[in-house]
Design a protein around this motif. Structure first.
Motif, PDB file in Angstrom:
ATOM      1  N   ARG A  17       0.826  -1.219   0.000  1.00 18.26           N
ATOM      2  CA  ARG A  17       0.000   0.000   0.000  1.00 18.26           C
ATOM      3  C   ARG A  17       0.858   1.265   0.000  1.00 18.26           C
ATOM      4  N   LEU A  18       2.139   1.133   0.353  1.00 18.51           N
ATOM      5  CA  LEU A  18       3.019   2.304   0.447  1.00 18.51           C
ATOM      6  C   LEU A  18       3.757   2.580  -0.859  1.00 18.51           C
ATOM      7  N   GLU A  19       3.398   1.871  -1.914  1.00 20.15           N
ATOM      8  CA  GLU A  19       4.057   1.983  -3.222  1.00 20.15           C
ATOM      9  C   GLU A  19       4.082   3.419  -3.751  1.00 20.15           C
ATOM     10  N   ARG A  20       3.011   4.180  -3.564  1.00 14.40           N
ATOM     11  CA  ARG A  20       2.939   5.551  -4.086  1.00 14.40           C
ATOM     12  C   ARG A  20       2.943   6.562  -2.931  1.00 14.40           C
ATOM     13  N   SER A  21       3.885   6.403  -2.037  1.00 14.93           N
ATOM     14  CA  SER A  21       3.952   7.254  -0.846  1.00 14.93           C
ATOM     15  C   SER A  21       4.904   8.439  -1.009  1.00 14.93           C
ATOM     16  N   GLY A  22       5.506   8.581  -2.176  1.00 14.54           N
ATOM     17  CA  GLY A  22       6.461   9.665  -2.393  1.00 14.54           C
ATOM     18  C   GLY A  22       5.790  11.012  -2.629  1.00 14.54           C
ATOM     19  N   TRP A  23       6.483  12.059  -2.249  1.00 15.64           N
ATOM     20  CA  TRP A  23       5.993  13.422  -2.467  1.00 15.64           C
ATOM     21  C   TRP A  23       7.168  14.333  -2.769  1.00 15.64           C
ATOM     22  N   GLU A  24       6.858  15.501  -3.349  1.00 13.97           N
ATOM     23  CA  GLU A  24       7.906  16.465  -3.710  1.00 13.97           C
ATOM     24  C   GLU A  24       7.317  17.865  -3.665  1.00 13.97           C
ATOM     25  N   LEU A  25       8.125  18.808  -3.196  1.00  9.08           N
ATOM     26  CA  LEU A  25       7.761  20.224  -3.209  1.00  9.08           C
ATOM     27  C   LEU A  25       8.915  21.002  -3.818  1.00  9.08           C
ATOM     28  N   ARG A  26       8.580  21.832  -4.790  1.00  3.46           N
ATOM     29  CA  ARG A  26       9.524  22.803  -5.353  1.00  3.46           C
ATOM     30  C   ARG A  26       8.821  24.147  -5.312  1.00  3.46           C
TER      31      ARG A  26
END
Length: 183
Positions: A138-147
């Motif tokens: 379930r954590l496969e798409r747990s990435g995030w990014e801020l620019r």
């Protein structure tokens, strides 16, 4: 075979393995140690990977008649990390990491305050490494990014936290992100 193992290495590179390593104890080892220490068969509850999704916690009843069953619903809450913290010379801030609920998978969002201005990001970037290490697809798409642009500031104060739909929160990072020193 004893139920206890020690390795002279750990996640902390700053400490020598001779003084700080990693110990593994089987549930049988802990159960037997509790019985010897308490001199009875008082109830205990093992909460697997309940501390930072890395270490088991054991709750031991002070009263041998105490029912610990209600604690079996213990929630581990959100967790995550900020892998990248960079403030470029052009005034752009780049933050990147992962966040998820160790109970539910998806979270409501990552809240990031940059010098007091709040932004909310929904994790959606593929992080197969996180899913593999934590053993949870379930954590496969747990990435995030801020620019974002922060202007001429030499450093900015960043506070990042993960929040679940239930309102549970976990601090991912709090500190100053400064421009890299010139070589």
């Amino acid at each position: 075979s004893s139920g206890l193992a020690y390795a002279s290495e750990s996640e902390n590179d700053g400490l020598a393995g001779e003084i700080y390593g990693t110990a593994y104890a089987s549930e049988r080892f802990v159960r037997d140690a509790l019985r010897i220490a308490a001199r009875d068969g008082r109830p205990y509850l093992r909460l697997p990977r309940a501390l930072a999704n890395e270490q088991d916690l054991y709750v031991v009843a002070g009263d041998p008649a105490r029912d610990l069953a209600p604690l079996a619903a213990f929630r581990r809450g959100p967790w995550g990390w900020v892998d990248v913290r960079r403030l470029a010379d052009d005034g752009s801030l780049h933050l990147q990491g992962w966040a998820a609920s160790l109970d539910d998978g998806e979270i409501a969002g990552v809240e990031i305050d940059v010098d007091g201005e709040r932004r909310t990001i929904q994790p959606s970037i593929a992080r197969p490494d996180v899913a593999a290490v934590l053993g949870d697809p379930r954590l496969e798409r747990s990435g995030w990014e801020l620019r974002c642009a922060v202007g001429d500031e030499r450093s900015v104060r960043v506070v990042a936290s993960a929040r679940t739909a239930r309102g549970e929160r976990a601090l991912l990072y709090a500190g100053d992100v400064a421009r890299a020193a010139a070589p």
